[in-house]
Design an enzyme around this catalytic site. Structure first.
Site, short mmCIF file in Angstrom:
data_model
loop_
_atom_site.label_atom_id
_atom_site.label_comp_id
_atom_site.label_asym_id
_atom_site.label_seq_id
_atom_site.Cartn_x
_atom_site.Cartn_y
_atom_site.Cartn_z
N HIS A 129 1.05 -1.22 0.08
CA HIS A 129 -0.27 0.14 0.00
C HIS A 129 0.85 1.07 -0.15
O HIS A 129 2.00 1.17 0.70
CB HIS A 129 -1.03 0.03 0.96
CG HIS A 129 -0.56 0.49 2.39
ND1 HIS A 129 -0.26 1.54 2.90
CD2 HIS A 129 -0.12 -0.45 3.36
CE1 HIS A 129 0.15 1.41 4.23
NE2 HIS A 129 0.22 0.13 4.73
N ASP A 141 5.42 2.84 7.15
CA ASP A 141 4.29 2.13 6.92
C ASP A 141 3.28 3.10 6.06
O ASP A 141 2.60 4.26 6.25
CB ASP A 141 3.26 2.17 8.35
CG ASP A 141 1.85 1.66 7.89
OD1 ASP A 141 1.06 1.89 8.67
OD2 ASP A 141 1.81 0.98 6.89
N GLU A 175 -5.28 1.87 1.85
CA GLU A 175 -5.29 0.37 2.56
C GLU A 175 -5.76 0.84 4.07
O GLU A 175 -6.16 0.11 4.78
CB GLU A 175 -3.95 0.16 2.45
CG GLU A 175 -3.70 -1.17 3.50
CD GLU A 175 -3.40 -0.91 5.00
OE1 GLU A 175 -2.94 0.18 5.21
OE2 GLU A 175 -3.20 -1.97 5.55
N GLU A 176 -5.32 2.13 4.51
CA GLU A 176 -5.13 2.52 5.90
C GLU A 176 -7.11 2.75 6.39
O GLU A 176 -7.25 2.88 7.52
CB GLU A 176 -4.62 4.00 6.32
CG GLU A 176 -3.13 3.87 5.91
CD GLU A 176 -2.34 2.72 7.05
OE1 GLU A 176 -3.29 2.32 8.04
OE2 GLU A 176 -1.03 2.94 7.14
N ASP A 204 4.38 -4.89 3.63
CA ASP A 204 3.60 -3.89 4.40
C ASP A 204 4.26 -3.62 5.77
O ASP A 204 4.41 -4.46 6.61
CB ASP A 204 2.27 -4.10 4.64
CG ASP A 204 1.55 -2.77 5.43
OD1 ASP A 204 0.32 -2.95 5.49
OD2 ASP A 204 2.07 -1.94 5.71
N HIS A 291 2.16 4.93 12.87
CA HIS A 291 0.85 5.71 12.71
C HIS A 291 1.03 7.14 13.22
O HIS A 291 0.14 7.66 13.78
CB HIS A 291 -0.42 5.02 13.09
CG HIS A 291 -0.91 4.06 12.09
ND1 HIS A 291 -2.05 3.41 12.07
CD2 HIS A 291 -0.35 3.57 11.00
CE1 HIS A 291 -2.18 2.55 11.14
NE2 HIS A 291 -1.37 2.75 10.39
N1 DTR Z 1 0.90 -1.96 8.28
C1 DTR Z 1 -0.33 -1.79 9.16
C2 DTR Z 1 -1.16 -3.11 9.00
C3 DTR Z 1 -0.45 -4.28 9.61
C4 DTR Z 1 -0.02 -5.39 8.96
N2 DTR Z 1 0.43 -6.28 9.94
C5 DTR Z 1 0.21 -5.78 11.09
C6 DTR Z 1 0.42 -6.48 12.37
C7 DTR Z 1 0.17 -5.45 13.83
C8 DTR Z 1 -0.11 -4.55 13.49
C9 DTR Z 1 -0.71 -3.77 12.23
C10 DTR Z 1 -0.15 -4.54 10.92
C11 DTR Z 1 -0.98 -0.80 8.56
O1 DTR Z 1 -1.18 -0.42 7.40
O2 DTR Z 1 -1.82 -0.20 9.34
ZN ZN Z 2 -0.84 1.69 8.62
ZN ZN Z 3 0.69 -0.48 6.51
#
Ligand code: DTR
Ligand code: ZN
Ligand code: ZN
Length: 321
Positions: A129, A141, A175-176, A204, A291
């Site tokens: 993403h 991220d 994606e978020e 990701d 985040h």
């Molecule tokens: N990258 C995060 C989503 C995500 C993928 N694997 C995990 C494990 C633990 C927490 C979050 C995630 C996102 O896009 O917010």
């Molecule tokens: Zn994220």
């Molecule tokens: Zn992510």
């Protein structure tokens, strides 16, 4: 099933071939009367220069800085990120497509890049993403995954790799907001085209500052491909269990596509046992800027980014041969 080369061998230049002698282990082995072995040539993935991946991260950081501090869905920073990635791919011969959708009243975009050639009845996809949250630049991220996928796609072009399978790379929007872009893509595939996707590899968060080395435990062949790469480096991996359903592999998995991927950790805490095998700091989050506004280019562990980008390339080469 081709015997994998070790991770280190996989960094041999793309022009060299690893000739594998197999005892008819390849699916559809020859009848008993035939020779007891066949030869399968598996091109070795080139080394992905981490400096190139970091250069893409610098570009994404600059884009966020110039666009209100983020690259979030529906904001100018996201479209500028997409335009950057697309320009890189158009310049080296990819067939790129922008897929537009609406979410939360704002226009979103997926970028799909097809490498000409290969059997379009067997499409290997790798994606990530491209959007961030609104609170920051989203460099780990998920600039980390987006940049590693981009640099692998560029490496395919540099080496003019011509695998058996057709290669398709994707950068997802929104994606978020709940896997919106990847779900929109899968939902808009015809059933015939969905059946043509032989696998989807998701990346990701692969450069976390206090990194772990996690492998998705979905499709066993894809999982083994990644684990073999890390075994070749002498690095133990763990199964990624926290992310089930939380990233862009989920819509593909729900549609019956074999999926896999890599993850270096988010806001969960690294244990003492994990720090003992991976280094880093026990009792601290894998990414304490998850985040947050501090998810900038300073929020990257270069070693994790380097290893994961090369594991990505190894898997693309191995699974598309
Ligand atoms: N990258 C995060 C989503 C995500 C993928 N694997 C995990 C494990 C633990 C927490 C979050 C995630 C996102 O896009 O917010
Ligand atoms: Zn994220
Ligand atoms: Zn992510």
């Amino acid at each position: 099933m081709k015997l994998p080369v070790s991770g280190r061998m996989a960094t041999v230049s793309a022009t060299s071939f690893v000739m594998l002698l197999t005892s008819g282990a390849i699916a559809g082995a020859a009848p008993a009367s035939a020779p007891t072995h066949s030869v399968a040539a598996v091109a070795a993935a080139p080394t992905i220069p981490v400096a190139n991946v970091k250069a893409h991260l610098t570009q994404l950081q600059s884009i966020a800085t110039a666009n209100g501090g983020n690259r979030a869905h529906g904001r100018t920073g996201y479209k500028a990120s997409l335009d950057y990635v697309k320009a890189q791919l158009d310049a080296v011969g990819y067939t790129t497509t922008i897929q537009q959708f609406t979410s939360s009243g704002r226009t979103g975009y997926n970028l799909i890049a097809d490498w000409p050639g290969g059997d379009t009845g067997q499409v290997l996809m790798a994606g990530s993403h491209l959007d961030s949250v609104t609170s920051g630049a989203g460099i780990n991220d998920n600039g980390s995954g987006s940049s590693a996928v981009l640099e692998t796609a560029l490496a395919v072009a540099r080496s003019d790799y011509q695998p058996t399978k057709h290669l398709r790379f994707a950068w997802w929007g929104a994606e978020e907001l709940g896997l919106v872009g990847s779900r929109y893509y899968v939902n808009n595939l015809s059933s015939a085209n969905r059946a043509r996707v032989s696998g989807y590899l998701n990346f990701d968060m692969i450069g976390s500052p206090n990194p772990g080395y996690f492998v998705y435990d979905d499709d066993p062949t894809i999982e083994k491909t990644f684990k073999d790469y890390y075994t070749g480096l002498g690095i133990a991996t763990e199964i990624e269990t926290e992310g089930d359903g939380r990233s862009d592999h989920a819509p593909f998995k729900n549609a019956g596509v074999p999926v896999g991927g890599l993850f270096s950790g988010a806001d969960y805490i690294k244990t003492a046992a994990q720090a003992a095998k991976w280094g880093g700091t026990a009792g601290q989050a894998f990414d304490r800027c998850y985040h947050s506004s501090c998810d900038t280019t300073a929020n990257i562990n270069d070693t994790a980014l380097d290893r994961n980008a090369n594991a990505l390339a190894y898997a693309v080469w191995t699974l598309s041969a």
